[in-house]
Design an enzyme around this catalytic site. Structure first.
Site, PDB file in Angstrom:
ATOM      1  N   TYR A  53       7.030  11.910  -7.306  1.00 28.59           N
ATOM      2  CA  TYR A  53       6.681  11.811  -8.733  1.00 28.59           C
ATOM      3  C   TYR A  53       7.004  13.087  -9.487  1.00 28.59           C
ATOM      4  CZ  TYR A  53       5.170   7.131  -8.408  1.00 28.59           C
ATOM      5  OH  TYR A  53       5.211   5.774  -8.242  1.00 28.59           O
ATOM      6  N   ASP A  89       8.292   5.755 -17.542  1.00 24.88           N
ATOM      7  CA  ASP A  89       8.817   6.817 -18.415  1.00 24.88           C
ATOM      8  C   ASP A  89       8.413   6.503 -19.861  1.00 24.88           C
ATOM      9  OD1 ASP A  89      10.773   5.085 -19.723  1.00 24.88           O
ATOM     10  OD2 ASP A  89      12.032   5.268 -17.927  1.00 24.88           O
ATOM     11  N   HIS A 104       2.721  -0.823 -15.844  1.00 20.17           N
ATOM     12  CA  HIS A 104       2.561  -0.030 -14.613  1.00 20.17           C
ATOM     13  C   HIS A 104       2.168   1.415 -14.901  1.00 20.17           C
ATOM     14  CE1 HIS A 104       5.263  -3.152 -12.349  1.00 20.17           C
ATOM     15  NE2 HIS A 104       4.029  -3.572 -12.513  1.00 20.17           N
ATOM     16  N   THR A 178      15.518  -5.710 -15.079  1.00 18.12           N
ATOM     17  CA  THR A 178      14.504  -5.816 -14.026  1.00 18.12           C
ATOM     18  C   THR A 178      14.945  -6.806 -12.959  1.00 18.12           C
ATOM     19  OG1 THR A 178      12.205  -6.381 -13.511  1.00 18.12           O
ATOM     20  CG2 THR A 178      13.174  -7.511 -15.417  1.00 18.12           C
ATOM     21  N   SER A 179      14.623  -6.460 -11.693  1.00 19.80           N
ATOM     22  CA  SER A 179      14.950  -7.361 -10.585  1.00 19.80           C
ATOM     23  C   SER A 179      13.986  -8.541 -10.570  1.00 19.80           C
ATOM     24  CB  SER A 179      14.891  -6.605  -9.261  1.00 19.80           C
ATOM     25  OG  SER A 179      13.627  -6.000  -9.114  1.00 19.80           O
ATOM     26  N   ASN A 203      21.317  -8.389 -17.569  1.00 20.72           N
ATOM     27  CA  ASN A 203      21.342  -7.737 -16.254  1.00 20.72           C
ATOM     28  C   ASN A 203      22.734  -7.953 -15.658  1.00 20.72           C
ATOM     29  OD1 ASN A 203      20.886  -6.975 -13.494  1.00 20.72           O
ATOM     30  ND2 ASN A 203      18.700  -7.389 -13.775  1.00 20.72           N
TER      31      ASN A 203
HETATM   32  C1  BJW Z   1      20.527  -2.991 -15.251  1.00 22.17           C
HETATM   33  C2  BJW Z   1      21.317  -1.892 -15.529  1.00 22.17           C
HETATM   34  C3  BJW Z   1      21.742  -1.748 -16.858  1.00 22.17           C
HETATM   35  C4  BJW Z   1      20.802  -1.782 -13.432  1.00 22.17           C
HETATM   36  N1  BJW Z   1      21.397  -2.640 -17.788  1.00 22.17           N
HETATM   37  N2  BJW Z   1      20.202  -3.868 -16.185  1.00 22.17           N
HETATM   38  C5  BJW Z   1       2.753 -12.613  -5.765  1.00 22.17           C
HETATM   39  C6  BJW Z   1       3.697 -12.894  -4.807  1.00 22.17           C
HETATM   40  C7  BJW Z   1       4.084 -11.926  -3.863  1.00 22.17           C
HETATM   41  C8  BJW Z   1       3.508 -10.653  -3.886  1.00 22.17           C
HETATM   42  C9  BJW Z   1       2.563 -10.379  -4.844  1.00 22.17           C
HETATM   43  C10 BJW Z   1       2.198 -11.342  -5.753  1.00 22.17           C
HETATM   44  N3  BJW Z   1       1.256 -10.794  -6.590  1.00 22.17           N
HETATM   45  C11 BJW Z   1       1.047  -9.523  -6.218  1.00 22.17           C
HETATM   46  C12 BJW Z   1       1.813  -9.233  -5.152  1.00 22.17           C
HETATM   47  C13 BJW Z   1       1.873  -7.918  -4.433  1.00 22.17           C
HETATM   48  C14 BJW Z   1       2.733  -6.895  -5.131  1.00 22.17           C
HETATM   49  C15 BJW Z   1       4.144  -7.462  -5.263  1.00 22.17           C
HETATM   50  O1  BJW Z   1       4.596  -7.872  -6.299  1.00 22.17           O
HETATM   51  N4  BJW Z   1       4.886  -7.464  -4.177  1.00 22.17           N
HETATM   52  C16 BJW Z   1       6.247  -8.023  -4.157  1.00 22.17           C
HETATM   53  C17 BJW Z   1       7.284  -6.884  -4.292  1.00 22.17           C
HETATM   54  C18 BJW Z   1       6.424  -8.771  -2.877  1.00 22.17           C
HETATM   55  N5  BJW Z   1       2.166  -6.549  -6.432  1.00 22.17           N
HETATM   56  C19 BJW Z   1       1.200  -5.637  -6.570  1.00 22.17           C
HETATM   57  O2  BJW Z   1       0.711  -5.048  -5.622  1.00 22.17           O
HETATM   58  C20 BJW Z   1       0.701  -5.385  -7.982  1.00 22.17           C
HETATM   59  N6  BJW Z   1      -0.723  -5.413  -8.031  1.00 22.17           N
HETATM   60  C21 BJW Z   1      -1.422  -6.514  -7.835  1.00 22.17           C
HETATM   61  O3  BJW Z   1      -0.892  -7.587  -7.612  1.00 22.17           O
HETATM   62  O4  BJW Z   1      -2.788  -6.332  -7.923  1.00 22.17           O
HETATM   63  C22 BJW Z   1      -3.619  -7.289  -7.289  1.00 22.17           C
HETATM   64  C23 BJW Z   1      -3.861  -6.778  -5.884  1.00 22.17           C
HETATM   65  C24 BJW Z   1      -4.859  -5.831  -5.689  1.00 22.17           C
HETATM   66  C25 BJW Z   1      -5.126  -5.391  -4.389  1.00 22.17           C
HETATM   67  C26 BJW Z   1      -4.343  -5.849  -3.318  1.00 22.17           C
HETATM   68  C27 BJW Z   1      -3.293  -6.744  -3.549  1.00 22.17           C
HETATM   69  C28 BJW Z   1      -3.058  -7.219  -4.853  1.00 22.17           C
HETATM   70  C29 BJW Z   1       1.067  -3.994  -8.461  1.00 22.17           C
HETATM   71  C30 BJW Z   1       2.532  -3.802  -8.587  1.00 22.17           C
HETATM   72  C31 BJW Z   1       2.819  -2.366  -9.029  1.00 22.17           C
HETATM   73  C32 BJW Z   1       4.293  -2.027  -8.942  1.00 22.17           C
HETATM   74  N7  BJW Z   1       4.454  -0.633  -9.113  1.00 22.17           N
HETATM   75  C33 BJW Z   1       5.784  -0.069  -9.172  1.00 22.17           C
HETATM   76  C34 BJW Z   1       5.644   1.480  -9.139  1.00 22.17           C
HETATM   77  C35 BJW Z   1       5.126   1.984 -10.475  1.00 22.17           C
HETATM   78  C36 BJW Z   1       5.210   3.466 -10.598  1.00 22.17           C
HETATM   79  C37 BJW Z   1       6.645   3.970 -10.597  1.00 22.17           C
HETATM   80  O5  BJW Z   1       7.519   3.439 -11.271  1.00 22.17           O
HETATM   81  O6  BJW Z   1       6.865   4.918  -9.888  1.00 22.17           O
HETATM   82  O7  BJW Z   1       6.460  -0.452 -10.346  1.00 22.17           O
HETATM   83  S1  BJW Z   1       6.877  -0.668  -7.893  1.00 22.17           S
HETATM   84  C38 BJW Z   1       8.326  -0.638  -8.868  1.00 22.17           C
HETATM   85  O8  BJW Z   1       8.861  -1.970  -9.066  1.00 22.17           O
HETATM   86  C39 BJW Z   1       7.896  -0.140 -10.255  1.00 22.17           C
HETATM   87  C40 BJW Z   1       8.690  -1.006 -11.168  1.00 22.17           C
HETATM   88  O9  BJW Z   1       8.062  -1.053 -12.435  1.00 22.17           O
HETATM   89  C41 BJW Z   1       8.691  -2.323 -10.448  1.00 22.17           C
HETATM   90  C42 BJW Z   1       9.784  -3.271 -10.880  1.00 22.17           C
HETATM   91  O10 BJW Z   1      11.047  -2.749 -10.610  1.00 22.17           O
HETATM   92  P1  BJW Z   1      12.206  -2.987 -11.671  1.00 22.17           P
HETATM   93  O11 BJW Z   1      11.876  -2.312 -12.928  1.00 22.17           O
HETATM   94  O12 BJW Z   1      12.514  -4.435 -11.737  1.00 22.17           O
HETATM   95  O13 BJW Z   1      13.395  -2.142 -11.031  1.00 22.17           O
HETATM   96  P2  BJW Z   1      14.466  -2.567  -9.920  1.00 22.17           P
HETATM   97  O14 BJW Z   1      15.073  -1.297  -9.426  1.00 22.17           O
HETATM   98  O15 BJW Z   1      13.885  -3.472  -8.908  1.00 22.17           O
HETATM   99  O16 BJW Z   1      15.554  -3.428 -10.703  1.00 22.17           O
HETATM  100  C43 BJW Z   1      16.433  -2.840 -11.645  1.00 22.17           C
HETATM  101  C44 BJW Z   1      17.284  -3.940 -12.223  1.00 22.17           C
HETATM  102  O17 BJW Z   1      18.070  -3.379 -13.276  1.00 22.17           O
HETATM  103  C45 BJW Z   1      18.270  -4.556 -11.221  1.00 22.17           C
HETATM  104  O18 BJW Z   1      18.181  -5.974 -11.304  1.00 22.17           O
HETATM  105  C46 BJW Z   1      19.650  -4.092 -11.725  1.00 22.17           C
HETATM  106  O19 BJW Z   1      20.682  -5.057 -11.534  1.00 22.17           O
HETATM  107  C47 BJW Z   1      19.383  -3.895 -13.211  1.00 22.17           C
HETATM  108  N8  BJW Z   1      20.253  -2.932 -13.891  1.00 22.17           N
HETATM  109  N9  BJW Z   1      21.519  -1.178 -14.369  1.00 22.17           N
HETATM  110  C48 BJW Z   1      20.651  -3.704 -17.397  1.00 22.17           C
HETATM  111  N10 BJW Z   1      22.549  -0.681 -17.209  1.00 22.17           N
END
Ligand code: BJW
Ligand code: ZN
Length: 237
Positions: A53, A89, A104, A178-179, A203
């Protein structure tokens, strides 16, 4: 017209912030995103998570909003725009958007991991990323952590409820960079689709949502977003 934007790391990629599932995250490439962004990972090795971080905090302060962020802010001249972002950010705000819901959390806010007291730690300036840095310590003895939402933690109620309201009130949803694999955030576009709303995805790559959206623009945020909302009345008829 009311517009909702749902954004992820891809919109900040063109500012120079690597996406979350990017292969090129330097020292941390060897780690699963879960290891550095989960409450379990923090409890196991806080020095590693704090260093990750610290590096992203420094990087995010150095970079500037790009054409994508600025385009979304410009749309406010033509529509009511709610930005719902998963990003920790502040590039949407610095790009000029006035209503941003951070699902988040923020990497610019800190608190004690034990007593929850807000903190404003002195951040060391690193000349190069390092793999481990000891987190600052609260008066209570607990470790200071970033104000972000990790895997296994609940999303904050305020931004979540505001996001749901913004989706329900929107005429159109733009999903950008977002993915769409992280829940519950990823359920928001599904909610809009279930309501029969127009959903436009920007995307370069397909995601699990792509087959369901109204239109998938397979290009970058900076290419697709400028002028998009101004053209929407014509596109939507
Ligand atoms: C472009 C580009 C350009 C590139 N132009 N595009 C239901 C089903 C299954 C699992 C779960 C569920 N519900 C909950 C869960 C568990 C879990 C989860 O989702 N797991 C799955 C991954 C399997 N979720 C959680 O734990 C959440 N909490 C929760 O559910 O609470 C209840 C609970 C409590 C206690 C126990 C259990 C549950 C919390 C989720 C928190 C996620 N946190 C993060 C870190 C935040 C801090 C940080 O950023 O450092 O959030 S993880 C990370 O992923 C971050 C992001 O915000 C998030 C999403 O990622 P994002 O933004 O989509 O990025 P990428 O890299 O994945 O994708 C980028 C995309 O951009 C790509 O598609 C590229 O192609 C594209 N791209 N260039 C346009 N120029
Ligand atoms: Zn404390």
């Amino acid at each position: 017209m009311q517009v909702a934007v749902f954004s992820g790391a891809g919109i900040s990629a063109e500012s120079g912030v690597p996406t979350f599932r990017d292969d090129e995250v330097g020292l941390w490439a060897q780690y699963d995103p879960y290891e550095v962004s989960s409450i379990d990972g923090w409890n196991r090795h806080p020095e590693l998570v704090w260093a990750w971080y610290l590096w992203r905090w420094q990087l995010s302060r150095r970079v500037e909003p790009n054409l994508g962020h600025r385009a979304i802010a410009d749309w406010e001249q033509h529509a009511k725009v709610h930005v719902i972002t998963q990003n920790v950010d502040n590039l949407h705000e610095r790009g000029g958007s006035s209503t941003v819901h951070h699902l988040h959390g923020s990497m610019f806010e800190f608190r004690c991991a034990d007593c929850d007291h807000p903190s404003n730690p002195v951040m060391p300036e690193l000349t190069e990323p390092v793999l481990e840095v000891a987190p600052p310590v609260c008066d209570c003895g607990g470790l200071i952590r970033p104000g972000v939402v990790w895997f296994g933690e609940d999303l904050p109620d305020g931004p979540w409820n505001a996001a749901v309201e913004a989706i329900d009130a929107a005429d159109v949803l733009i999903v950008v960079g977002t993915s769409g694999v992280v829940y519950p955030a990823a359920s928001l576009p599904e909610r809009a689709l279930d309501q029969g709303k127009t959903v436009i995805q920007v995307n370069p790559e397909p995601t699990p949502l792509s087959d369901r959206v109204t239109v998938h623009l397979r290009t970058t945020a900076s290419a697709a977003l400028p002028g998009m909302v101004q053209r929407l009345p014509f596109l939507l008829g």
